[in-house]
Structures are given as structure tokens and as C-alpha cells.
Design an enzyme around this catalytic site. Structure first.
Site, PDB file in Angstrom:
ATOM      1  CG  HIS A  23      -1.932   1.175   1.078  1.00 60.51           C
ATOM      2  ND1 HIS A  23      -3.044   1.126   0.265  1.00 60.51           N
ATOM      3  CD2 HIS A  23      -1.911   2.424   1.611  1.00 60.51           C
ATOM      4  CE1 HIS A  23      -3.678   2.274   0.314  1.00 60.51           C
ATOM      5  NE2 HIS A  23      -3.006   3.089   1.131  1.00 60.51           N
TER       6      HIS A  23
ATOM      7  CG  ASP B  99      -0.816   5.737  -0.054  1.00 61.68           C
ATOM      8  OD1 ASP B  99      -1.902   5.621  -0.664  1.00 61.68           O
ATOM      9  OD2 ASP B  99      -0.724   5.652   1.187  1.00 61.68           O
TER      10      ASP B  99
ATOM     11  CG  HIS C  43       0.252  10.739   1.743  1.00 65.91           C
ATOM     12  ND1 HIS C  43       0.008  10.263   0.473  1.00 65.91           N
ATOM     13  CD2 HIS C  43      -0.545  10.020   2.567  1.00 65.91           C
ATOM     14  CE1 HIS C  43      -0.907   9.307   0.523  1.00 65.91           C
ATOM     15  NE2 HIS C  43      -1.255   9.135   1.786  1.00 65.91           N
TER      16      HIS C  43
END
Length: 306
Positions: free
Chosen positions: A231, A235, A258
Site C-alpha cells: 500500500h 500511495d 505522503h
């Protein structure tokens, strides 16, 4: 030569926002060449999916313009990027993209249902010209020159349900659909109360996230033994879509998120701006000593045309 693509027909998806907990509907529509990925809020405000419209990196990627925002765009952008969609209009009647099941797989299925159309405009890849690195000794990302897009990622967690996970994949449409898109977002049960107090995870549940308890995962099962690191790659693919074109380079990462993903996008763009200045031809003098316009250069921030 590769050509730009858009979708063939309009498609929609409804659900709730992972962080807002509010119902929302997104509708994907075809768009002309050179449009890029463009969100349109309920009041008609257009929000381009690029770094210049990034307004928040906390726990998700949030874009905004003129006081209107759209949260948690990364899973949709990852699917759009991996499936080679260059131009798309995304109508949204709320402030957050639906969480769906917490992965990019529902968006892949939505785009597959929409079909694809090739447009009469060339697509240029983002070719990384030199190694670039962001972060520190514990959390970092580096992108190195490479002929294709590859990600090698290490997630090193002290939590017993996660531990040390490593994955490396050349990101193609097939590898993304089969190996990355199904990986769900995750969060820790102990963090939920504070997150909800700060406006995060209000729509989170076992249906749209992996919930990690004190020692175990609370969901019935994982889709992959290393779903957590997959995952993180998902992202990253979505955040790199803010460059506005396919990436050719090898990204190596360790415990990033992020904020660092966005720093890497900024570093690529800054590096490309410097390259553009170095390679820009000097102004030539025309009649009466007036400077002539320099020939047009096809350098794009952070990349070289390829």
C-alpha cells in the site's frame, strides 16, 4: 510513439470519505488532450491534480483551489496513472474521494468499465536525469535514472503485526492491477480517537481499511502477507501522478509517507527547472539590436522529454 489517452464513457462511484465520513459521489468523464487530471467541485471550481494545488499532506493527499478542496485523491490517481489515463475530468459532489474498500482496486474496475480512447497527441515520459533524494536517515526517498518506472520500498515497523517488509516492482499496468491495486490503507486502533478529534478517520472501518490492534490485525485476513508495504507503493504511485505524466526512474524508499512523496515530486520539478535554465539558448540579437525569441524548448519541470 506513445499517445495520450482518456476514458471512453462516463462512469460514477459513490461511497463515504475515509476521513470525513460523509457520503460522496465521483463521476469520471472524458477530457481532451493536454487537459490532465482535473477535479471539479460541486460549485464548479476546477482543481488541477498537480503539486501547485497541493494544500495538505496529513494522512492523505489533499488538493484545493479558491477555498474548495478535495481530499484523499491518491488511490484514484494511482489507478488513473497506472492505467495510462492522461486526461480526465472528475466531478465530485463532496470534499473527499470515496474510500471504497481502502484500495485502488475499485477505481481500476471503474476505469476498466469506462474503457479507453487514444487521443491524437503525443505522451512524453518524465525521464529522471540525475539521482535525487529527500528525507533523513530514517525516512527517505530517492529516485535514480532508469529506463522504466520501478519502485523498491522498505517498511520497517516495530509493530509485531507489520515488522520488516520489503517489495520491489516494475510498475506496469498489469503489475499494478495484480500486485499493488488491491492493497488497502491501514491505521492503528490506538490512534483513532485522536485522529477523529482532528477531523481524520471519521469514516474509517474494517470495510475500508486494515485496522491494526495492539498486537494483531483486527480484519479477518490480509490480501497479501506484505499488504502494508504494497500500500505504501500504491500511495507513492498516486502521489507521483502529480507530476502530470508517466515517470521513468527507479524510486527507492524507506518508511516514507505522503509528505515525503510530495517532497520528491517537488525535488524532481526543481531539478528540471535548473536543467531548463542551463540548457536554454542565449537570446540572439536581431535587426536594430532587438533580441530575437529563443527557440522553444520542450523541457518540463523535473524531467527531460522522452
Amino acid at each position: 510513439m506513445n499517445f495520450q489517452q482518456t476514458i471512453r464513457t462516463e462512469v460514477s462511484l459513490s461511497g463515504i470519505g475515509l476521513h470525513s465520513g460523509m457520503p460522496v459521489r465521483v463521476t469520471l468523464l472524458p477530457a481532451a488532450a493536454y487537459t490532465g487530471i482535473l477535479f471539479r467541485g460541486g460549485d464548479g471550481t476546477f482543481i488541477p491534480a498537480n503539486l501547485e494545488h497541493l494544500i495538505d499532506s496529513r494522512s492523505a493527499t489533499t488538493l484545493g483551489a479558491f477555498g474548495v478542496k478535495v481530499r484523499t485523491v491518491e488511490h484514484l490517481l494511482a489507478a488513473v496513472s497506472a492505467l495510462g489515463i492522461d486526461n480526465l475530468l472528475v466531478d465530485i459532489d463532496g470534499e473527499e474521494v470515496p474510500a471504497a474498500d481502502g484500495s485502488a482496486r475499485p477505481f481500476v474496475e471503474l476505469l476498466e468499465r469506462a474503457g479507453r480512447v487514444t487521443l491524437p497527441a503525443p505522451r512524453q515520459a518524465a525521464l529522471v536525469l540525475e539521482p535525487l533524494r529527500v528525507g533523513d536517515g530514517h525516512r527517505w526517498l530517492e529516485i535514480r535514472p532508469a529506463p522504466s518506472f520501478r519502485v523498491s520500498y522498505t517498511l520497517d515497523s516495530h509493530h509485531p503485526a507489520i515488522g520488516l517488509q520489503m517489495a520491489s516492482v516494475t510498475v506496469t499496468e498489469r503489475s499494478f492491477v495484480e500486485e499493488i491495486a488491491p492493497a488497502r490503507t491501514y491505521g492503528f486502533l490506538k490512534d483513532v480517537p485522536l485522529m477523529r478529534q482532528t477531523g481524520l478517520a471519521r469514516g474509517g472501518s474494517l470495510d475500508n481499511a486494515i485496522v491494526v490492534g495492539k498486537r494483531l490485525v483486527l480484519n479477518d485476513s490480509l490480501r497479501f502477507a506484505d499488504e502494508f508495504v504494497r500500500h505504501k507503493i500504491l500511495d507513492l504511485v498516486g502521489d507521483l501522478a502529480l507530476l502530470g505524466r508517466p515517470v521513468a526512474g527507479h524510486v527507492v524508499g524507506h518508511n516514507a509517507g505522503h509528505a515525503l512523496n510530495h517532497e520528491l515530486v517537488a525535488a524532481i520539478q526543481t531539478s528540471g527547472a535548473a536543467d531548463r535554465r542551463r540548457h536554454a539558448p542565449r537570446a540572439r540579437t536581431g535587426p536594430a539590436g532587438r533580441p530575437e525569441a529563443a527557440p522553444r524548448q520542450d523541457f518540463v519541470p523535473g524531467i527531460a522529454a522522452g
